[in-house]
Design a protein around this motif. Structure first.
Motif, short mmCIF file in Angstrom:
data_model
loop_
_atom_site.label_atom_id
_atom_site.label_comp_id
_atom_site.label_asym_id
_atom_site.label_seq_id
_atom_site.Cartn_x
_atom_site.Cartn_y
_atom_site.Cartn_z
N ARG A 208 0.84 -1.19 0.00
CA ARG A 208 0.00 0.00 0.00
C ARG A 208 0.87 1.24 0.00
O ARG A 208 2.03 1.20 0.40
CB ARG A 208 -0.89 0.02 1.26
CG ARG A 208 -1.98 -1.01 1.22
CD ARG A 208 -2.54 -1.27 2.59
NE ARG A 208 -3.71 -2.11 2.53
CZ ARG A 208 -3.70 -3.40 2.41
NH1 ARG A 208 -2.55 -4.05 2.32
NH2 ARG A 208 -4.81 -4.10 2.37
N THR A 209 0.28 2.36 -0.41
CA THR A 209 0.97 3.63 -0.31
C THR A 209 1.04 4.04 1.16
O THR A 209 0.33 3.49 2.00
CB THR A 209 0.26 4.71 -1.13
OG1 THR A 209 -1.05 4.89 -0.59
CG2 THR A 209 0.18 4.32 -2.60
N SER B 54 -0.03 6.74 2.67
CA SER B 54 -1.28 7.29 3.21
C SER B 54 -2.32 6.20 3.43
O SER B 54 -3.04 6.20 4.43
CB SER B 54 -1.83 8.37 2.28
OG SER B 54 -2.07 7.83 0.99
N HIS B 55 -2.38 5.24 2.50
CA HIS B 55 -3.33 4.13 2.64
C HIS B 55 -2.97 3.25 3.84
O HIS B 55 -3.83 2.84 4.61
CB HIS B 55 -3.35 3.30 1.36
CG HIS B 55 -4.39 2.23 1.33
ND1 HIS B 55 -4.47 1.31 0.32
CD2 HIS B 55 -5.40 1.91 2.19
CE1 HIS B 55 -5.47 0.47 0.55
NE2 HIS B 55 -6.05 0.82 1.68
N ARG B 56 -1.67 3.00 4.00
CA ARG B 56 -1.21 2.18 5.12
C ARG B 56 -1.49 2.87 6.45
O ARG B 56 -1.96 2.25 7.41
CB ARG B 56 0.30 1.91 4.97
CG ARG B 56 0.87 0.96 5.95
CD ARG B 56 2.30 0.56 5.60
NE ARG B 56 3.18 1.70 5.43
CZ ARG B 56 3.66 2.12 4.26
NH1 ARG B 56 3.34 1.49 3.14
NH2 ARG B 56 4.46 3.15 4.18
N LYS B 57 -1.25 4.18 6.50
CA LYS B 57 -1.51 4.93 7.73
C LYS B 57 -2.99 4.91 8.08
O LYS B 57 -3.37 4.69 9.24
CB LYS B 57 -1.04 6.38 7.55
CG LYS B 57 -1.23 7.24 8.75
CD LYS B 57 -0.77 8.66 8.47
CE LYS B 57 -1.15 9.56 9.63
NZ LYS B 57 -0.92 10.97 9.32
N ALA B 58 -3.87 5.10 7.09
CA ALA B 58 -5.31 5.08 7.34
C ALA B 58 -5.77 3.69 7.76
O ALA B 58 -6.60 3.55 8.68
CB ALA B 58 -6.06 5.53 6.09
N MET B 59 -5.23 2.65 7.12
CA MET B 59 -5.64 1.28 7.46
C MET B 59 -5.22 0.92 8.89
O MET B 59 -6.03 0.37 9.65
CB MET B 59 -5.02 0.30 6.48
CG MET B 59 -5.42 -1.14 6.74
SD MET B 59 -4.38 -2.32 5.92
CE MET B 59 -2.83 -2.01 6.70
N LYS C 299 -0.80 -8.00 8.68
CA LYS C 299 -1.44 -6.78 9.19
C LYS C 299 -1.42 -6.75 10.71
O LYS C 299 -1.25 -5.69 11.32
CB LYS C 299 -2.89 -6.67 8.70
CG LYS C 299 -3.02 -6.31 7.25
CD LYS C 299 -4.48 -6.23 6.87
CE LYS C 299 -4.67 -6.14 5.39
NZ LYS C 299 -6.09 -6.21 5.02
#
Length: 172
Positions: free
Chosen positions: A12-13, A15-20, A40
């Protein structure tokens, strides 16, 4: 090559990783356990354990710092009000990963990540074993002076076992 890289990017990018991870951490705090993949869960453990440590000191600064990571008022309130009271005495290791098998669709290894102090079944089991018997840990092999006595004890115990077996056969 990824020599020395500690962060699992999880495909993931940033930002996507941080949000997830933020959403997973908020869900873990609210529900006390979350079912996810092992990769995860390991990334979540590194993300959420410092937040749990920070929640032990209930100051405005620590609340704001945790909110910057979680972005969820309800989970911050739950963390500082309920969770921090239970983990206050624990020096670390707030989460537990229990592997559950493989997912049918893509054969990904699945697990349950949970907060250690909120699993009543395991807490009851450890309390029962702690109350039942004193745990002793023994390392090493035989002592020098007891080699002959152990051999003699083994020789005397063998006929007793055979006699009990004979008694059970005759009783049948």
């Amino acid at each position: 090559m990824r020599h020395g890289k500690k962060v699992n990017h999880l495909g993931r990018t940033a930002s996507h990783r941080k949000a997830m991870l933020s959403n997973l951490a908020a869900s873990l705090i609210m529900h006390k356990r979350v079912s996810t993949t092992v990769a995860k869960a390991k990334a979540l453990r590194k993300y959420v354990e410092p937040l749990l440590t920070k929640s032990k000191s209930d100051t405005t600064h620590s609340r704001r710092t945790v909110f910057a990571y979680l972005q969820d008022k309800e989970s911050v309130k739950e963390l500082f009000d309920i969770v921090s009271e239970k983990i206050a005495a624990r020096p670390g290791g707030y989460t537990r990963i229990l592997k559950t098998g493989y997912r049918l669709g893509d054969n990904a290894e699945m697990c349950v990540i949970e907060l250690v102090d909120f699993n009543e079944d395991m807490l009851a089991a450890t309390a029962a074993t702690a109350a039942g018997a004193k745990k002793t840990r023994r390392r090493g092999g035989k002592k020098k002076g007891t080699e002959g006595t152990e051999a003699a004890a083994d020789a005397t115990s063998t006929p007793e076992v055979e006699s009990t077996n004979d008694e059970t056969k005759s009783a049948e």
